[in-house]
Scaffold this motif. Sequence first.
Motif, PDB file in Angstrom:
ATOM      1  N   ALA A  82      31.294  47.868  36.853  1.00  0.00           N
ATOM      2  CA  ALA A  82      30.497  48.781  36.021  1.00  0.00           C
ATOM      3  C   ALA A  82      31.388  49.809  35.332  1.00  0.00           C
ATOM      4  N   PHE A  83      32.395  50.329  36.055  1.00  0.00           N
ATOM      5  CA  PHE A  83      33.319  51.300  35.473  1.00  0.00           C
ATOM      6  C   PHE A  83      34.055  50.696  34.278  1.00  0.00           C
ATOM      7  N   TYR A  84      34.620  49.504  34.442  1.00  0.00           N
ATOM      8  CA  TYR A  84      35.380  48.879  33.357  1.00  0.00           C
ATOM      9  C   TYR A  84      34.493  48.520  32.176  1.00  0.00           C
ATOM     10  N   LEU A  85      33.261  48.153  32.433  1.00  0.00           N
ATOM     11  CA  LEU A  85      32.340  47.865  31.331  1.00  0.00           C
ATOM     12  C   LEU A  85      32.086  49.115  30.495  1.00  0.00           C
ATOM     13  N   THR A  86      32.095  50.309  31.131  1.00  0.00           N
ATOM     14  CA  THR A  86      31.930  51.545  30.352  1.00  0.00           C
ATOM     15  C   THR A  86      33.138  51.822  29.477  1.00  0.00           C
ATOM     16  N   LEU A  87      34.288  51.204  29.812  1.00  0.00           N
ATOM     17  CA  LEU A  87      35.504  51.365  29.009  1.00  0.00           C
ATOM     18  C   LEU A  87      35.621  50.274  27.950  1.00  0.00           C
ATOM     19  N   VAL A  88      34.536  49.549  27.710  1.00  0.00           N
ATOM     20  CA  VAL A  88      34.400  48.523  26.680  1.00  0.00           C
ATOM     21  C   VAL A  88      35.236  47.270  26.976  1.00  0.00           C
ATOM     22  N   TYR A  89      35.500  47.013  28.258  1.00  0.00           N
ATOM     23  CA  TYR A  89      36.052  45.716  28.626  1.00  0.00           C
ATOM     24  C   TYR A  89      34.890  44.740  28.637  1.00  0.00           C
ATOM     25  N   LEU A  90      35.157  43.515  28.265  1.00  0.00           N
ATOM     26  CA  LEU A  90      34.120  42.487  28.240  1.00  0.00           C
ATOM     27  C   LEU A  90      34.387  41.481  29.345  1.00  0.00           C
ATOM     28  N   GLN A  91      33.333  41.030  29.979  1.00  0.00           N
ATOM     29  CA  GLN A  91      33.471  40.015  31.012  1.00  0.00           C
ATOM     30  C   GLN A  91      33.626  38.671  30.324  1.00  0.00           C
ATOM     31  N   ASP A  92      34.691  37.932  30.660  1.00  0.00           N
ATOM     32  CA  ASP A  92      34.913  36.637  30.024  1.00  0.00           C
ATOM     33  C   ASP A  92      34.551  35.501  30.979  1.00  0.00           C
ATOM     34  N   ASP A  93      34.729  34.302  30.521  1.00  0.00           N
ATOM     35  CA  ASP A  93      34.349  33.132  31.304  1.00  0.00           C
ATOM     36  C   ASP A  93      35.542  32.438  31.940  1.00  0.00           C
ATOM     37  N   GLU A  94      36.694  33.102  32.003  1.00  0.00           N
ATOM     38  CA  GLU A  94      37.861  32.488  32.625  1.00  0.00           C
ATOM     39  C   GLU A  94      37.697  32.464  34.136  1.00  0.00           C
ATOM     40  N   VAL A  95      38.330  31.501  34.762  1.00  0.00           N
ATOM     41  CA  VAL A  95      38.346  31.404  36.214  1.00  0.00           C
ATOM     42  C   VAL A  95      39.759  31.740  36.667  1.00  0.00           C
ATOM     43  N   SER A  96      39.855  32.628  37.610  1.00  0.00           N
ATOM     44  CA  SER A  96      41.155  33.006  38.154  1.00  0.00           C
ATOM     45  C   SER A  96      41.357  32.282  39.474  1.00  0.00           C
ATOM     46  N   LEU A  97      42.520  31.706  39.654  1.00  0.00           N
ATOM     47  CA  LEU A  97      42.850  31.015  40.896  1.00  0.00           C
ATOM     48  C   LEU A  97      43.946  31.792  41.604  1.00  0.00           C
ATOM     49  N   ASP A  98      43.902  31.775  42.921  1.00  0.00           N
ATOM     50  CA  ASP A  98      44.837  32.544  43.719  1.00  0.00           C
ATOM     51  C   ASP A  98      45.284  31.696  44.890  1.00  0.00           C
ATOM     52  N   LYS A  99      46.555  31.777  45.222  1.00  0.00           N
ATOM     53  CA  LYS A  99      47.073  31.096  46.402  1.00  0.00           C
ATOM     54  C   LYS A  99      48.007  32.057  47.114  1.00  0.00           C
ATOM     55  N   ARG A 100      47.621  32.475  48.295  1.00  0.00           N
ATOM     56  CA  ARG A 100      48.457  33.376  49.074  1.00  0.00           C
ATOM     57  C   ARG A 100      49.618  32.584  49.654  1.00  0.00           C
ATOM     58  N   LEU A 101      50.810  32.997  49.335  1.00  0.00           N
ATOM     59  CA  LEU A 101      51.995  32.319  49.865  1.00  0.00           C
ATOM     60  C   LEU A 101      52.449  32.935  51.179  1.00  0.00           C
ATOM     61  N   ILE A 102      52.047  34.176  51.404  1.00  0.00           N
ATOM     62  CA  ILE A 102      52.301  34.834  52.685  1.00  0.00           C
ATOM     63  C   ILE A 102      51.033  35.578  53.077  1.00  0.00           C
TER      64      ILE A 102
END
Length: 101
Positions: free
Chosen positions: A75-95
Amino acid sequence: MQPELFLVGVDADANIIGNAMAGYAGRRGWINYLAVAPDKRRSALGRQLMHAAEAELTKRSCNLQVQVGNDAALAFYLTLVYLQDDEVSLDKRLISDLDPS
């Protein structure tokens, strides 16, 4: 090292009351962390830190990620005019985050 992308907010007594950590990896800039002391929230400090980080990243580019379920941050970032996109973020913890090494 990009020290201009590590921002710290302090009060009149030099106590740390907020920080923002941004980074640039050659193709995109990222806002990695933004934190404001609980008793200083809604004081515009978060907005000031974000604008300062954005000013540095304007020379480059900027993306940010918010963890699923962190509705207050979203909600905070949306007030700063960031837009929610449709990208998917992937994460792999190496440690493990708990691994002291």
